[in-house]
Write an enzyme that holds these catalytic residues in place. Structure first.
Site, PDB file in Angstrom:
ATOM      1  CG  ASP A   1      -2.048   0.994   1.153  1.00 43.16           C
ATOM      2  OD1 ASP A   1      -2.407   1.420   0.026  1.00 43.16           O
ATOM      3  OD2 ASP A   1      -2.569   1.382   2.209  1.00 43.16           O
TER       4      ASP A   1
ATOM      5  CG  ASN B   1      -3.711 -12.943  -6.280  1.00 38.95           C
ATOM      6  OD1 ASN B   1      -4.695 -13.332  -5.645  1.00 38.95           O
ATOM      7  ND2 ASN B   1      -3.808 -12.409  -7.484  1.00 38.95           N
TER       8      ASN B   1
ATOM      9  CE  LYS C   1     -13.780   5.179 -11.508  1.00 30.25           C
ATOM     10  NZ  LYS C   1     -14.643   4.294 -12.286  1.00 30.25           N
TER      11      LYS C   1
HETATM   12  C1  LIG Z   1       1.269  19.050   4.030  1.00 33.40           C
HETATM   13  C2  LIG Z   1       1.416  17.614   3.863  1.00 33.40           C
HETATM   14  C3  LIG Z   1       0.521  16.931   3.070  1.00 33.40           C
HETATM   15  C4  LIG Z   1       0.447  15.445   3.104  1.00 33.40           C
HETATM   16  C5  LIG Z   1       1.681  14.731   3.121  1.00 33.40           C
HETATM   17  C6  LIG Z   1       1.507  13.388   2.521  1.00 33.40           C
HETATM   18  C7  LIG Z   1       2.818  12.785   2.296  1.00 33.40           C
HETATM   19  C8  LIG Z   1       2.659  11.475   1.603  1.00 33.40           C
HETATM   20  C9  LIG Z   1       3.797  10.612   1.787  1.00 33.40           C
HETATM   21  C10 LIG Z   1       3.661   9.359   2.109  1.00 33.40           C
HETATM   22  C11 LIG Z   1       2.346   8.692   2.308  1.00 33.40           C
HETATM   23  C12 LIG Z   1       2.519   7.245   2.359  1.00 33.40           C
HETATM   24  C13 LIG Z   1       1.623   6.570   1.366  1.00 33.40           C
HETATM   25  C14 LIG Z   1       0.627   5.775   2.080  1.00 33.40           C
HETATM   26  C15 LIG Z   1      -0.464   5.365   1.162  1.00 33.40           C
HETATM   27  C16 LIG Z   1      -1.539   4.742   1.942  1.00 33.40           C
HETATM   28  C17 LIG Z   1      -2.850   5.205   1.450  1.00 33.40           C
HETATM   29  C18 LIG Z   1      -3.954   4.643   2.289  1.00 33.40           C
HETATM   30  O1  LIG Z   1      -3.823   3.610   2.848  1.00 33.40           O
HETATM   31  S1  LIG Z   1      -5.391   5.505   2.375  1.00 33.40           S
HETATM   32  C19 LIG Z   1      -6.273   4.716   3.726  1.00 33.40           C
HETATM   33  C20 LIG Z   1      -7.258   3.695   3.286  1.00 33.40           C
HETATM   34  N1  LIG Z   1      -8.265   4.249   2.416  1.00 33.40           N
HETATM   35  C21 LIG Z   1      -9.324   4.928   2.921  1.00 33.40           C
HETATM   36  O2  LIG Z   1      -9.489   5.121   4.094  1.00 33.40           O
HETATM   37  C22 LIG Z   1     -10.287   5.454   1.885  1.00 33.40           C
HETATM   38  C23 LIG Z   1     -11.725   5.399   2.378  1.00 33.40           C
HETATM   39  N2  LIG Z   1     -12.607   5.678   1.244  1.00 33.40           N
HETATM   40  C24 LIG Z   1     -12.949   6.928   0.893  1.00 33.40           C
HETATM   41  O3  LIG Z   1     -12.565   7.891   1.559  1.00 33.40           O
HETATM   42  C25 LIG Z   1     -13.784   7.081  -0.331  1.00 33.40           C
HETATM   43  O4  LIG Z   1     -14.467   5.903  -0.630  1.00 33.40           O
HETATM   44  C26 LIG Z   1     -12.918   7.478  -1.600  1.00 33.40           C
HETATM   45  C27 LIG Z   1     -12.193   8.813  -1.344  1.00 33.40           C
HETATM   46  C28 LIG Z   1     -11.877   6.392  -1.939  1.00 33.40           C
HETATM   47  C29 LIG Z   1     -13.844   7.654  -2.806  1.00 33.40           C
HETATM   48  O5  LIG Z   1     -14.938   8.412  -2.384  1.00 33.40           O
HETATM   49  P1  LIG Z   1     -15.480   9.656  -3.235  1.00 33.40           P
HETATM   50  O6  LIG Z   1     -16.763  10.069  -2.607  1.00 33.40           O
HETATM   51  O7  LIG Z   1     -14.410  10.712  -3.373  1.00 33.40           O
HETATM   52  O8  LIG Z   1     -15.687   9.080  -4.705  1.00 33.40           O
HETATM   53  P2  LIG Z   1     -16.795   8.041  -5.244  1.00 33.40           P
HETATM   54  O9  LIG Z   1     -17.787   8.814  -6.008  1.00 33.40           O
HETATM   55  O10 LIG Z   1     -17.252   7.115  -4.185  1.00 33.40           O
HETATM   56  O11 LIG Z   1     -15.885   7.170  -6.248  1.00 33.40           O
HETATM   57  C30 LIG Z   1     -15.291   7.760  -7.404  1.00 33.40           C
HETATM   58  C31 LIG Z   1     -15.251   6.694  -8.476  1.00 33.40           C
HETATM   59  O12 LIG Z   1     -14.444   5.595  -8.016  1.00 33.40           O
HETATM   60  C32 LIG Z   1     -15.224   4.381  -7.969  1.00 33.40           C
HETATM   61  N3  LIG Z   1     -14.856   3.624  -6.788  1.00 33.40           N
HETATM   62  C33 LIG Z   1     -14.744   4.088  -5.511  1.00 33.40           C
HETATM   63  N4  LIG Z   1     -14.374   3.107  -4.686  1.00 33.40           N
HETATM   64  C34 LIG Z   1     -14.250   1.992  -5.453  1.00 33.40           C
HETATM   65  C35 LIG Z   1     -13.865   0.669  -5.170  1.00 33.40           C
HETATM   66  N5  LIG Z   1     -13.551   0.274  -3.940  1.00 33.40           N
HETATM   67  N6  LIG Z   1     -13.818  -0.209  -6.201  1.00 33.40           N
HETATM   68  C36 LIG Z   1     -14.129   0.161  -7.490  1.00 33.40           C
HETATM   69  N7  LIG Z   1     -14.491   1.427  -7.812  1.00 33.40           N
HETATM   70  C37 LIG Z   1     -14.551   2.316  -6.807  1.00 33.40           C
HETATM   71  C38 LIG Z   1     -16.678   4.858  -7.915  1.00 33.40           C
HETATM   72  O13 LIG Z   1     -17.557   3.872  -8.406  1.00 33.40           O
HETATM   73  C39 LIG Z   1     -16.646   6.096  -8.780  1.00 33.40           C
HETATM   74  O14 LIG Z   1     -16.629   5.677 -10.113  1.00 33.40           O
HETATM   75  P3  LIG Z   1     -17.410   6.499 -11.290  1.00 33.40           P
HETATM   76  O15 LIG Z   1     -16.857   7.916 -11.238  1.00 33.40           O
HETATM   77  O16 LIG Z   1     -18.854   6.449 -10.909  1.00 33.40           O
HETATM   78  O17 LIG Z   1     -17.052   5.789 -12.564  1.00 33.40           O
END
Ligand SMILES: CCCCCCCC/C=C\CCCCCCCC(=O)SCCNC(=O)CCNC(=O)[C@H](O)C(C)(C)COP(=O)(O)OP(=O)(O)OC[C@H]1O[C@@H](n2cnc3c(N)ncnc32)[C@H](O)[C@@H]1OP(=O)(O)O
Length: 201
Positions: free
Chosen positions: A110, A132, A156
Protein backbone atom coordinates in the site's frame (compact mmCIF):
# COMPACT_ATOMS: atom_id res chain seq x y z
CA UNK A 1 20.56 -3.79 1.60
CA UNK A 2 23.48 -1.31 1.42
CA UNK A 3 24.67 -2.86 -1.88
CA UNK A 4 21.21 -2.54 -3.45
CA UNK A 5 20.89 1.01 -2.12
CA UNK A 6 24.22 1.93 -3.75
CA UNK A 7 23.17 0.30 -7.05
CA UNK A 8 19.98 2.39 -7.14
CA UNK A 9 21.85 5.54 -6.08
CA UNK A 10 24.11 4.97 -9.11
CA UNK A 11 20.99 4.89 -11.32
CA UNK A 12 20.04 8.29 -9.85
CA UNK A 13 23.21 9.91 -11.21
CA UNK A 14 21.77 10.52 -14.72
CA UNK A 15 18.46 11.78 -13.26
CA UNK A 16 16.33 8.90 -14.62
CA UNK A 17 15.68 7.64 -11.08
CA UNK A 18 15.01 9.74 -7.98
CA UNK A 19 15.67 8.67 -4.41
CA UNK A 20 12.37 9.52 -2.69
CA UNK A 21 12.39 11.21 0.70
CA UNK A 22 11.19 9.35 3.74
CA UNK A 23 7.91 10.40 5.33
CA UNK A 24 9.94 11.89 8.22
CA UNK A 25 11.77 14.18 5.75
CA UNK A 26 8.38 15.43 4.50
CA UNK A 27 6.78 15.59 7.94
CA UNK A 28 9.73 17.45 9.48
CA UNK A 29 9.64 20.06 6.75
CA UNK A 30 5.86 20.38 6.46
CA UNK A 31 4.26 19.28 9.75
CA UNK A 32 2.89 22.82 10.25
CA UNK A 33 0.83 22.27 7.06
CA UNK A 34 -0.85 19.08 8.26
CA UNK A 35 -3.84 20.82 9.93
CA UNK A 36 -4.39 22.99 6.83
CA UNK A 37 -4.18 19.86 4.70
CA UNK A 38 -6.75 17.97 6.79
CA UNK A 39 -9.07 20.96 6.90
CA UNK A 40 -8.93 21.39 3.11
CA UNK A 41 -9.49 17.74 2.21
CA UNK A 42 -11.53 16.37 5.11
CA UNK A 43 -13.48 19.35 6.51
CA UNK A 44 -16.03 17.20 8.38
CA UNK A 45 -13.51 14.73 9.78
CA UNK A 46 -11.13 17.50 10.85
CA UNK A 47 -13.43 18.27 13.80
CA UNK A 48 -13.12 14.64 14.97
CA UNK A 49 -9.32 14.67 14.96
CA UNK A 50 -7.77 15.44 18.32
CA UNK A 51 -5.12 18.15 17.75
CA UNK A 52 -2.93 16.87 20.59
CA UNK A 53 -2.98 13.34 19.19
CA UNK A 54 -2.21 14.73 15.72
CA UNK A 55 1.01 16.24 17.03
CA UNK A 56 2.01 12.75 18.23
CA UNK A 57 1.13 11.25 14.83
CA UNK A 58 3.70 9.03 13.21
CA UNK A 59 3.48 7.12 9.97
CA UNK A 60 2.70 3.48 10.75
CA UNK A 61 5.66 2.10 8.77
CA UNK A 62 8.14 4.22 10.75
CA UNK A 63 6.76 3.52 14.21
CA UNK A 64 9.02 0.59 15.15
CA UNK A 65 12.46 0.74 16.70
CA UNK A 66 15.29 0.70 14.13
CA UNK A 67 15.83 -2.75 12.64
CA UNK A 68 12.71 -4.35 14.15
CA UNK A 69 9.96 -3.24 11.79
CA UNK A 70 9.77 -1.70 8.33
CA UNK A 71 13.16 -0.77 6.85
CA UNK A 72 12.83 0.51 3.30
CA UNK A 73 13.84 3.00 0.70
CA UNK A 74 11.97 3.98 -2.48
CA UNK A 75 13.20 5.06 -5.91
CA UNK A 76 11.00 6.73 -8.55
CA UNK A 77 11.32 6.71 -12.34
CA UNK A 78 9.17 9.54 -13.72
CA UNK A 79 9.41 8.52 -17.42
CA UNK A 80 8.29 4.96 -16.69
CA UNK A 81 5.91 5.87 -13.82
CA UNK A 82 7.52 3.20 -11.68
CA UNK A 83 8.52 3.04 -8.04
CA UNK A 84 10.83 0.35 -6.72
CA UNK A 85 10.90 -0.16 -2.97
CA UNK A 86 13.83 -2.03 -1.43
CA UNK A 87 12.32 -3.54 1.71
CA UNK A 88 13.86 -5.45 4.58
CA UNK A 89 11.33 -6.21 7.29
CA UNK A 90 12.50 -6.83 10.85
CA UNK A 91 11.67 -9.65 13.28
CA UNK A 92 8.65 -7.83 14.76
CA UNK A 93 6.78 -8.28 11.46
CA UNK A 94 6.44 -12.02 11.95
CA UNK A 95 3.24 -13.87 11.10
CA UNK A 96 3.66 -17.64 10.60
CA UNK A 97 6.87 -18.51 12.47
CA UNK A 98 9.82 -17.63 10.23
CA UNK A 99 7.81 -15.59 7.75
CA UNK A 100 6.38 -12.09 7.37
CA UNK A 101 2.83 -11.33 8.45
CA UNK A 102 0.51 -10.82 5.44
CA UNK A 103 -0.69 -7.52 6.90
CA UNK A 104 2.89 -6.25 7.01
CA UNK A 105 3.35 -7.18 3.35
CA UNK A 106 0.03 -5.49 2.50
CA UNK A 107 1.17 -2.37 4.36
CA UNK A 108 4.39 -2.10 2.36
CA UNK A 109 2.53 -2.73 -0.89
CA UNK A 110 0.00 0.00 0.00
CA UNK A 111 2.84 2.39 0.88
CA UNK A 112 4.60 1.71 -2.45
CA UNK A 113 1.61 1.79 -4.83
CA UNK A 114 0.28 4.72 -2.74
CA UNK A 115 3.44 6.74 -3.24
CA UNK A 116 3.29 5.96 -6.98
CA UNK A 117 -0.31 7.22 -7.11
CA UNK A 118 0.56 10.33 -5.05
CA UNK A 119 3.46 11.42 -7.26
CA UNK A 120 1.43 10.61 -10.39
CA UNK A 121 -1.97 11.97 -9.37
CA UNK A 122 -1.75 14.24 -6.34
CA UNK A 123 -3.79 13.71 -3.17
CA UNK A 124 -5.29 10.22 -3.42
CA UNK A 125 -6.64 7.51 -1.16
CA UNK A 126 -6.65 3.75 -1.57
CA UNK A 127 -10.14 2.62 -2.61
CA UNK A 128 -9.23 -0.98 -3.39
CA UNK A 129 -6.21 -3.23 -2.88
CA UNK A 130 -6.18 -6.80 -4.22
CA UNK A 131 -3.34 -9.05 -3.17
CA UNK A 132 -2.33 -12.54 -4.22
CA UNK A 133 0.13 -14.06 -1.75
CA UNK A 134 1.93 -16.67 -3.86
CA UNK A 135 4.89 -17.68 -1.69
CA UNK A 136 5.63 -16.89 1.99
CA UNK A 137 8.41 -14.32 2.47
CA UNK A 138 11.18 -15.44 4.86
CA UNK A 139 11.44 -13.17 7.89
CA UNK A 140 14.15 -10.50 7.61
CA UNK A 141 14.86 -11.22 3.93
CA UNK A 142 15.34 -8.33 1.51
CA UNK A 143 12.77 -8.05 -1.28
CA UNK A 144 12.00 -5.69 -4.15
CA UNK A 145 8.51 -4.19 -4.45
CA UNK A 146 8.06 -3.12 -8.09
CA UNK A 147 5.10 -0.84 -8.75
CA UNK A 148 3.80 0.51 -12.03
CA UNK A 149 1.14 3.11 -12.80
CA UNK A 150 -1.03 1.34 -15.39
CA UNK A 151 -3.78 3.84 -16.12
CA UNK A 152 -5.36 7.14 -15.14
CA UNK A 153 -9.10 7.44 -15.86
CA UNK A 154 -10.47 10.74 -14.58
CA UNK A 155 -10.10 10.59 -10.78
CA UNK A 156 -9.12 6.89 -10.81
CA UNK A 157 -5.53 5.68 -10.81
CA UNK A 158 -4.75 2.00 -11.34
CA UNK A 159 -1.41 0.84 -9.99
CA UNK A 160 -0.09 -2.72 -10.06
CA UNK A 161 2.81 -4.24 -8.21
CA UNK A 162 4.78 -7.37 -7.47
CA UNK A 163 7.11 -8.45 -4.69
CA UNK A 164 10.16 -10.43 -5.78
CA UNK A 165 13.38 -11.78 -4.35
CA UNK A 166 16.42 -9.64 -5.10
CA UNK A 167 17.64 -12.10 -7.77
CA UNK A 168 14.11 -11.92 -9.29
CA UNK A 169 13.86 -15.73 -9.21
CA UNK A 170 10.99 -15.87 -6.69
CA UNK A 171 7.70 -14.08 -7.21
CA UNK A 172 6.25 -13.75 -3.70
CA UNK A 173 3.25 -11.50 -4.18
CA UNK A 174 1.21 -9.74 -6.86
CA UNK A 175 -1.22 -6.87 -6.32
CA UNK A 176 -3.48 -4.44 -8.13
CA UNK A 177 -4.87 -1.28 -6.63
CA UNK A 178 -7.31 1.53 -7.27
CA UNK A 179 -6.67 5.02 -5.96
CA UNK A 180 -9.16 7.88 -6.08
CA UNK A 181 -8.05 11.46 -6.40
CA UNK A 182 -9.66 13.69 -3.75
CA UNK A 183 -11.16 17.11 -4.50
CA UNK A 184 -9.10 17.87 -7.61
CA UNK A 185 -10.03 21.56 -7.38
CA UNK A 186 -7.99 21.82 -4.16
CA UNK A 187 -4.68 20.86 -5.74
CA UNK A 188 -2.01 20.63 -3.05
CA UNK A 189 1.03 20.23 -5.38
CA UNK A 190 2.00 17.12 -3.50
CA UNK A 191 4.35 15.88 -6.23
CA UNK A 192 6.52 19.02 -5.91
CA UNK A 193 6.31 18.77 -2.12
CA UNK A 194 7.50 15.14 -2.18
CA UNK A 195 10.20 15.65 -4.80
CA UNK A 196 11.49 18.87 -3.22
CA UNK A 197 11.90 17.06 0.10
CA UNK A 198 14.12 14.50 -1.65
CA UNK A 199 17.51 13.89 -0.08
CA UNK A 200 20.41 14.67 -2.47
CA UNK A 201 21.10 11.91 -5.02
C1 LIG B 1 1.27 19.05 4.03
C2 LIG B 1 1.42 17.61 3.86
C3 LIG B 1 0.52 16.93 3.07
C4 LIG B 1 0.45 15.44 3.10
C5 LIG B 1 1.68 14.73 3.12
C6 LIG B 1 1.51 13.39 2.52
C7 LIG B 1 2.82 12.79 2.30
C8 LIG B 1 2.66 11.48 1.60
C9 LIG B 1 3.80 10.61 1.79
C10 LIG B 1 3.66 9.36 2.11
C11 LIG B 1 2.35 8.69 2.31
C12 LIG B 1 2.52 7.24 2.36
C13 LIG B 1 1.62 6.57 1.37
C14 LIG B 1 0.63 5.77 2.08
C15 LIG B 1 -0.46 5.37 1.16
C16 LIG B 1 -1.54 4.74 1.94
C17 LIG B 1 -2.85 5.21 1.45
C18 LIG B 1 -3.95 4.64 2.29
O1 LIG B 1 -3.82 3.61 2.85
S1 LIG B 1 -5.39 5.51 2.37
C19 LIG B 1 -6.27 4.72 3.73
C20 LIG B 1 -7.26 3.69 3.29
N1 LIG B 1 -8.26 4.25 2.42
C21 LIG B 1 -9.32 4.93 2.92
O2 LIG B 1 -9.49 5.12 4.09
C22 LIG B 1 -10.29 5.45 1.89
C23 LIG B 1 -11.72 5.40 2.38
N2 LIG B 1 -12.61 5.68 1.24
C24 LIG B 1 -12.95 6.93 0.89
O3 LIG B 1 -12.56 7.89 1.56
C25 LIG B 1 -13.78 7.08 -0.33
O4 LIG B 1 -14.47 5.90 -0.63
C26 LIG B 1 -12.92 7.48 -1.60
C27 LIG B 1 -12.19 8.81 -1.34
C28 LIG B 1 -11.88 6.39 -1.94
C29 LIG B 1 -13.84 7.65 -2.81
O5 LIG B 1 -14.94 8.41 -2.38
P1 LIG B 1 -15.48 9.66 -3.23
O6 LIG B 1 -16.76 10.07 -2.61
O7 LIG B 1 -14.41 10.71 -3.37
O8 LIG B 1 -15.69 9.08 -4.70
P2 LIG B 1 -16.80 8.04 -5.24
O9 LIG B 1 -17.79 8.81 -6.01
O10 LIG B 1 -17.25 7.12 -4.18
O11 LIG B 1 -15.88 7.17 -6.25
C30 LIG B 1 -15.29 7.76 -7.40
C31 LIG B 1 -15.25 6.69 -8.48
O12 LIG B 1 -14.44 5.60 -8.02
C32 LIG B 1 -15.22 4.38 -7.97
N3 LIG B 1 -14.86 3.62 -6.79
C33 LIG B 1 -14.74 4.09 -5.51
N4 LIG B 1 -14.37 3.11 -4.69
C34 LIG B 1 -14.25 1.99 -5.45
C35 LIG B 1 -13.87 0.67 -5.17
N5 LIG B 1 -13.55 0.27 -3.94
N6 LIG B 1 -13.82 -0.21 -6.20
C36 LIG B 1 -14.13 0.16 -7.49
N7 LIG B 1 -14.49 1.43 -7.81
C37 LIG B 1 -14.55 2.32 -6.81
C38 LIG B 1 -16.68 4.86 -7.91
O13 LIG B 1 -17.56 3.87 -8.41
C39 LIG B 1 -16.65 6.10 -8.78
O14 LIG B 1 -16.63 5.68 -10.11
P3 LIG B 1 -17.41 6.50 -11.29
O15 LIG B 1 -16.86 7.92 -11.24
O16 LIG B 1 -18.85 6.45 -10.91
O17 LIG B 1 -17.05 5.79 -12.56
Amino acid sequence: MRLLFDQFMKKCEDGSWIHLPSYEDIATQRSQDFSTFIHAYFPTASEQINKEKLSQGRIFTRSFEDGLGFEYVMFYNDAEKRIVCVFQGGPHLQGMPGFFHGGAIATMIDATVGMNAIVSGGIVMTANLNINFKRPIPLCSIVLINSQLDKIEGRKLLVSCNVQSVDEKILYTEATSLFIKLNPEKEFHIKELVLNSAPPA
